[in-house]
Design an enzyme around this catalytic site. Structure first.
Site: not given
Ligand SMILES: Nc1nc2c(ncn2[C@@H]2O[C@H](COP(=O)(O)OP(=O)(O)OP(=O)(O)O)[C@@H](O)[C@H]2O)c(=O)[nH]1
Length: 624
Positions: A492, A500, A509, A536
């Protein structure tokens, strides 16, 4: 005719010696003149020695006037009787009956039943009178207008016996009345010799008619197997020509319709144009006139056909003499027409027309020979007598060859076009086959693409979650069966939300794409595969891999992320990842979800412990 006796006058009166002498001189002169005159008109005498003698050159003729009787003919003046003007056997057609006479000497039974033979079977009425010492001793009436039985000897031609002859000399008178050509091949011969000749003729005729019958049968068989109409026309031509020839030989009268006087003429009158009709119809069909003939050719040919049809029908009503005359001219014209058609076909390059033309030409040559032989223009020979039949056989044989040749050519053409058709069909099939192959391969490609699309993630090009679930189950089961360890790595990206937020979704992306590339680069072990698990988050399956080895791979991966800078425009960023590693040797199938949840728990642990690290299930246990 009895020779008139002349008696010198003697009155028994006494005259002067001078008057007596003058009288005697005068009488002598008259006697000599009378004798000379008589000699000038004496009937020719034929001396029979047992060998065949042709009587025709010696015959004297006279034409009958208005139904003269025998007695009236006998007293006709000597100067009325005359020999033939030329040497022709054929005396032409005449409306009046003709009488002929000749004197025979030396006729004796010692020469084996002498006969007079009129060797032509088609005269209507033939009357034969035999005189001895001025007295009629025999009279026979024959001819095809009289029943066959009326003949003194049952033969197809007219044979008159001379067995009653007893004196040294006989005179014969023959009366012939016929509407056809007046042929008089009259012979004095022994019955034995005539019978020998007849045997030879039967041999000729048998061979001739036999050949025609075989050819007709053969072509009839071909017609039934090929149903080609020219064969049946040829069979009709052969049969009608065969019956015509048999009739001309006199066999019809002898064996079939001898008890029905007049039928013979009727048959000849009908068959003469009918043979030509079937010949013409066959020629037109054989040469295929409608395809290559000019309008004039066709008009003449069809006019000819029409004329022959009319003649065949008219033969039942029109007088025989007229039919015979017309028939000769039409037949000649027909043969010339056929020859012209053949030559034209030859010139135009029709292969079978060559043989056809030779056939008709051979026919013409033999007819010519026959006519010259019959009319005495060339010395008569046995071969010449049968030249007509030989010509006919030669023509039929050549025609048969031409016919077979034409059929072969047509067969070749048929086979060629069939082969061409077959080739075309094969080519078309090939083309169709190629098209089907082309389409199938395009379809397969599309299917593969569709399959790819259905199993891969659009952004990262890694396998998608759905596919992962399916394949992971299979791997887990296989590991259970093999009792090998199977490791799972949950990966992860840290603080991706922030990334983002700070760099924009597009940059996010790009980071996901780079992350997938790094995973692909690091996870290269056989059988291992990675998938995008969610947002992600990624998952890596490592079959036949221990937890320790999997943790090592995880460490390599983590380090690779740390060192990698993702750049876009003026933005650049180094990502870190947290990893959870779990491993098991499955104790039963279907517990794959459990392994995943352990790996997930390890990942959670990595996050808890400050991120950018790898946590193994072993550590989890220790912590727990
Ligand atoms: N650009 C982009 N962002 C994505 C995609 N799929 C998920 N996300 C974003 O990934 C983020 C995941 O955030 P969280 O689950 O809160 O996790 P994090 O911010 O990485 O925090 P930790 O995992 O605790 O380190 C979200 O803001 C989603 O919008 C994608 O296909 N593209």
């Amino acid at each position: 005719m009895p020779i008139p006796k002349i008696h010198p006058e003697s009155r028994g009166q006494r005259h002067s010696l001078l008057i007596h002498c003058l009288q005697a001189l005068l009488s002598l002169t008259i006697l000599i003149a009378a004798l000379l005159a008589h000699r000038a008109h004496a009937i020719e005498t034929v001396h029979f020695t047992g060998d065949k003698v042709s009587l025709l050159p010696l015959l004297e003729f006279v034409s009958e006037r208005n139904g003269e009787t025998l007695d009236e003919i006998l007293v006709r003046p000597e100067e009325d009787w005359h020999h033939r003007q030329n040497i022709n056997n054929n005396l032409g057609q005449t409306s009046q009956p003709v009488w002929a006479r000749v004197r025979l000497a030396g006729v004796s039974e010692a020469f084996g039943q002498p006969i007079v033979r009129l060797n032509y079977p088609h005269h209507d009425y033939v009357d034969f009178y035999l005189f001895e010492r001025g007295r009629m001793i025999r009279h026979f009436s024959a001819g095809d207008q009289l029943p066959f039985d009326s003949r003194p000897i049952d033969q197809r031609t007219f044979w008159f016996p001379l067995d009653d002859a007893s004196a040294d000399e006989q005179e014969i008178y023959i009366r012939i009345s016929t509407p056809g050509p007046l042929l008089m091949p009259l012979d004095l011969m022994s019955y034995k010799e005539a019978a020998e000749e007849e045997k030879l003729l039967y041999l000729w005729a048998g061979a001739f008619l036999g050949i025609i019958a075989i050819m007709a049968l053969y072509n009839l068989f071909l017609y039934f197997s090929l149903t080609e109409s020219s064969y049946i026309l040829y069979v009709l031509y052969l049969l009608s020509a065969g019956v015509m020839q048999a009739t001309m030989f006199g066999f019809g009268e002898q064996y079939f319709w001898g008890d029905r006087p007049g039928v013979n003429n009727q048959v000849i009158a009908f068959l003469a144009p009918f043979v030509q009709l079937t010949a013409m119809a066959f020629v037109l069909k054989f040469i295929d006139l409608k395809n290559f003939g000019s309008v004039l050719d066709r008009s003449v040919a069809y006019l000819m056909l029409f004329t022959l049809i009319v003649m065949s029908i008219a033969s039942f009503t029109v007088p025989y003499s007229l039919i015979v005359k017309l028939g000769h001219s039409i037949a000649l014209f027909g043969v010339v027409c056929a020859l012209y058609i053949g030559i034209k076909g030859w010139v135009m390059g029709m292969k079978s027309a060559r043989l056809f033309t030779i056939a008709w030409f051979a026919h013409l040559v033999f007819i010519g020979w026959y006519l010259l032989d019959m009319t005495g223009k060339i010395p008569a020979t046995e071969l010449g007598n049968h030249a007509f039949a030989i010509g006919f056989i030669a023509e039929l044989s050549l025609l048969s060859i031409a016919f077979a040749d034409k059929m072969n050519q047509e067969k070749e053409l048929r086979i060629n076009s069939q082969t061409k058709l077959l080739d075309m069909q094969v080519a078309m099939n090939q083309e169709l086959d190629n098209k089907v192959k082309e389409r199938t391969s395009a379809l397969e490609k599309a299917n593969r693409r569709l399959e790819e699309l259905s199993v891969t993630d659009g952004l990262t090009k890694l396998f998608n979650r759905r596919y992962f679930d399916q394949v992971f189950r299979d791997h887990y089961e296989q590991s259970y069966k093999d009792q090998h360890p199977i490791s799972v790595m949950m990966v992860d990206i840290d603080f991706f939300k922030k990334l983002n937020d700070n760099y924009g979704h597009a940059f996010g992306d790009l980071c996901l794409v780079r992350a997938a590339q790094l995973i692909r680069k690091v996870v290269t072990m056989p059988g291992a595969f990675a998938a995008r698990y969610g947002g992600e988050e990624f998952v890596v399956v490592l079959p036949k891999t221990t937890e320790e080895r999997a943790a090592q791979v995880g460490e390599i991966l983590r380090s690779a992320f740390e060192k990698t800078t993702v750049t876009q425009g003026n933005q650049s960023k180094n990502m870190t990842i947290s990893i959870g590693v779990a491993c098991t040797i499955p104790s039963q199938p279907g517990l794959e979800e459990k392994l995943l949840s352990v790996a997930d728990a390890c990942l959670y642990q990595s996050k808890e412990n400050g991120r950018n690290q790898v946590t193994r299930s072993e550590q989890l246990d220790e912590a727990g």
